[in-house]
Write a protein that holds these residues in place. Structure first.
Motif, short mmCIF file in Angstrom:
data_model
loop_
_atom_site.label_atom_id
_atom_site.label_comp_id
_atom_site.label_asym_id
_atom_site.label_seq_id
_atom_site.Cartn_x
_atom_site.Cartn_y
_atom_site.Cartn_z
N PHE A 5 0.83 -1.20 0.00
CA PHE A 5 0.00 0.00 0.00
C PHE A 5 0.87 1.26 0.00
CE2 PHE A 5 -2.95 3.21 1.73
CZ PHE A 5 -3.91 3.13 0.73
N SER A 6 2.01 1.21 0.66
CA SER A 6 2.94 2.35 0.62
C SER A 6 3.37 2.62 -0.82
CB SER A 6 4.16 2.09 1.49
OG SER A 6 3.80 1.99 2.85
N SER A 7 3.62 1.57 -1.58
CA SER A 7 4.03 1.76 -2.97
C SER A 7 2.86 2.28 -3.82
CB SER A 7 4.60 0.48 -3.57
OG SER A 7 3.60 -0.49 -3.77
N VAL A 8 1.64 1.86 -3.51
CA VAL A 8 0.46 2.38 -4.21
C VAL A 8 0.31 3.87 -3.92
CG1 VAL A 8 -2.08 2.32 -4.31
CG2 VAL A 8 -0.77 0.19 -4.35
N LYS A 9 0.52 4.26 -2.67
CA LYS A 9 0.43 5.67 -2.30
C LYS A 9 1.48 6.49 -3.06
CE LYS A 9 -0.28 6.90 1.94
NZ LYS A 9 -1.46 7.74 1.89
N GLU A 10 2.66 5.94 -3.21
CA GLU A 10 3.71 6.63 -3.97
C GLU A 10 3.31 6.76 -5.44
OE1 GLU A 10 8.51 6.32 -4.90
OE2 GLU A 10 7.55 4.82 -3.63
N TYR A 11 2.72 5.72 -5.99
CA TYR A 11 2.25 5.74 -7.38
C TYR A 11 1.13 6.78 -7.54
CZ TYR A 11 0.65 4.02 -11.89
OH TYR A 11 0.27 3.92 -13.21
N PHE A 12 0.20 6.80 -6.60
CA PHE A 12 -0.88 7.79 -6.64
C PHE A 12 -0.31 9.21 -6.56
CE2 PHE A 12 -4.63 5.05 -4.94
CZ PHE A 12 -4.69 4.38 -6.13
N ALA A 13 0.66 9.41 -5.71
CA ALA A 13 1.26 10.75 -5.57
C ALA A 13 1.90 11.20 -6.88
CB ALA A 13 2.29 10.75 -4.44
#
Length: 143
Positions: free
Chosen positions: A62-70
């Motif tokens: 999920f941390s990587s998804v948040k980075e992708y979303f950012a």
């Protein structure tokens, strides 16, 4: 990448992520896992048990998804202000502000917003944030 995940589920995953960041309690990662990993019919399996290494994987994923979303929703996802402190009391108002932005304050639209694909909701929030930035810039230039 959370395609076909409702905005409601996304908000709950995000809420539990933020609560984990505050408290480092595995119960929040477990709640995230139950929201993300569904049975074949799409329902949550509340009886599922996740090992600690699986919960770490949920957090990292999920941390990587948040980075992708950012990187993809640059107007909506902004870095926290320097020295900004995450507080539990800020989580619910932030979620409510997102819902209000998508319903334009019309509570009769709330369920439709909850059911919306999270990518569609985040795209709209990003566009609203961009428009707000442009409005502020125009006002600053006119002052």
């Amino acid at each position: 990448m959370l395609h076909d995940v409702s905005f409601y589920d996304y908000l709950n995953i995000e809420k539990n992520y933020q609560l984990f960041m505050l408290n480092q309690e595995d119960k929040f990662l477990s709640k995230m896992a139950h929201l993300m990993y569904r049975t074949a019919d799409g329902s949550a399996d509340e009886t599922a048990h996740f090992e600690p290494y699986e919960l770490l994987g949920v957090f990292m994923w999920f941390s990587s998804v948040k980075e992708y979303f950012a990187a993809n929703f640059t107007h909506f996802f902004k870095p926290a202000r320097e020295g900004g402190e995450l507080r539990r009391v800020d989580i619910l108002p932030a979620m409510q502000a997102q819902i209000r932005a998508l319903t334009d304050g019309d509570v009769t639209k709330q369920q439709a917003v909850y059911n919306t694909d999270c990518w569609a909701a985040l795209t709209e929030l990003d566009n609203k944030a961009r428009e707000a930035e442009e409005f502020k810039e125009r006002n600053r230039q006119n002052s």
